[in-house]
Design a protein around this motif. Structure first.
Motif, PDB file in Angstrom:
ATOM      1  N   THR A  78       0.845  -1.204   0.000  1.00  0.00           N
ATOM      2  CA  THR A  78       0.000   0.000   0.000  1.00  0.00           C
ATOM      3  C   THR A  78       0.878   1.251   0.000  1.00  0.00           C
ATOM      4  OG1 THR A  78      -1.801  -1.143   1.125  1.00  0.00           O
ATOM      5  CG2 THR A  78      -1.774   1.268   1.284  1.00  0.00           C
ATOM      6  N   VAL A  79       1.910   1.245   0.829  1.00  0.00           N
ATOM      7  CA  VAL A  79       2.836   2.383   0.886  1.00  0.00           C
ATOM      8  C   VAL A  79       3.539   2.546  -0.457  1.00  0.00           C
ATOM      9  CG1 VAL A  79       4.985   3.221   1.926  1.00  0.00           C
ATOM     10  CG2 VAL A  79       3.166   2.317   3.380  1.00  0.00           C
ATOM     11  N   ARG A  80       3.986   1.431  -1.045  1.00  0.00           N
ATOM     12  CA  ARG A  80       4.680   1.491  -2.330  1.00  0.00           C
ATOM     13  C   ARG A  80       3.771   2.075  -3.408  1.00  0.00           C
ATOM     14  NH1 ARG A  80       5.601  -0.591  -7.115  1.00  0.00           N
ATOM     15  NH2 ARG A  80       3.827  -1.987  -7.073  1.00  0.00           N
ATOM     16  N   GLN A  81       2.514   1.681  -3.424  1.00  0.00           N
ATOM     17  CA  GLN A  81       1.570   2.205  -4.411  1.00  0.00           C
ATOM     18  C   GLN A  81       1.346   3.707  -4.222  1.00  0.00           C
ATOM     19  OE1 GLN A  81       0.185   0.850  -7.079  1.00  0.00           O
ATOM     20  NE2 GLN A  81       1.127  -1.154  -6.761  1.00  0.00           N
ATOM     21  N   LYS A  82       1.262   4.154  -2.971  1.00  0.00           N
ATOM     22  CA  LYS A  82       1.087   5.589  -2.703  1.00  0.00           C
ATOM     23  C   LYS A  82       2.325   6.371  -3.134  1.00  0.00           C
ATOM     24  CE  LYS A  82      -2.178   5.178   1.109  1.00  0.00           C
ATOM     25  NZ  LYS A  82      -2.399   5.366   2.544  1.00  0.00           N
ATOM     26  N   GLN A  83       3.506   5.829  -2.861  1.00  0.00           N
ATOM     27  CA  GLN A  83       4.741   6.494  -3.264  1.00  0.00           C
ATOM     28  C   GLN A  83       4.848   6.560  -4.791  1.00  0.00           C
ATOM     29  OE1 GLN A  83       7.578   4.054  -1.165  1.00  0.00           O
ATOM     30  NE2 GLN A  83       7.779   5.549   0.481  1.00  0.00           N
ATOM     31  N   ARG A  84       4.440   5.482  -5.446  1.00  0.00           N
ATOM     32  CA  ARG A  84       4.484   5.440  -6.908  1.00  0.00           C
ATOM     33  C   ARG A  84       3.562   6.504  -7.488  1.00  0.00           C
ATOM     34  NH1 ARG A  84       2.118   3.304 -11.394  1.00  0.00           N
ATOM     35  NH2 ARG A  84       3.489   2.309 -12.905  1.00  0.00           N
ATOM     36  N   ALA A  85       2.357   6.619  -6.930  1.00  0.00           N
ATOM     37  CA  ALA A  85       1.399   7.619  -7.409  1.00  0.00           C
ATOM     38  C   ALA A  85       1.942   9.032  -7.190  1.00  0.00           C
ATOM     39  CB  ALA A  85       0.057   7.443  -6.705  1.00  0.00           C
ATOM     40  N   ALA A  86       2.564   9.266  -6.043  1.00  0.00           N
ATOM     41  CA  ALA A  86       3.130  10.589  -5.757  1.00  0.00           C
ATOM     42  C   ALA A  86       4.278  10.909  -6.713  1.00  0.00           C
ATOM     43  CB  ALA A  86       3.610  10.653  -4.305  1.00  0.00           C
TER      44      ALA A  86
END
Length: 79
Positions: free
Chosen positions: A34-42
């Motif tokens: 979940t954190v990785r996906q949020k970082q990727r989106a940012a």
């Protein structure tokens, strides 16, 4: 306080501890994803914003990607 019954015994057994540990590991993996996906989106949002501000075209971006991939392959770091 002393545990009684099968529930206490199952958590104290090596198998029970392994099951609990596996559940915790799965939960950590889900949170990390979940954190990785949020970082990727940012990062993607920042890339889009930067490209717009600096007038970087997709053609320039793709050329830079090809150059980077060629450089990495030439140095033994290709995919």
């Amino acid at each position: 306080m002393q545990r009684s019954g099968a529930a206490g015994d199952s958590h104290d057994s090596p198998t029970g501890r392994a099951i609990v540990a596996a559940g915790r590991q799965a939960q950590r993996a889900r949170r990390a994803e979940t954190v990785r996906q949020k970082q990727r989106a940012a990062l993607l949002a920042l890339l889009v914003q930067t490209m717009a501000e600096l007038n970087i075209s997709m053609a320039e971006l793709n050329a830079a990607r090809r150059a980077l991939a060629g450089s990495a392959a030439a140095h033994g770091g290709g995919d």
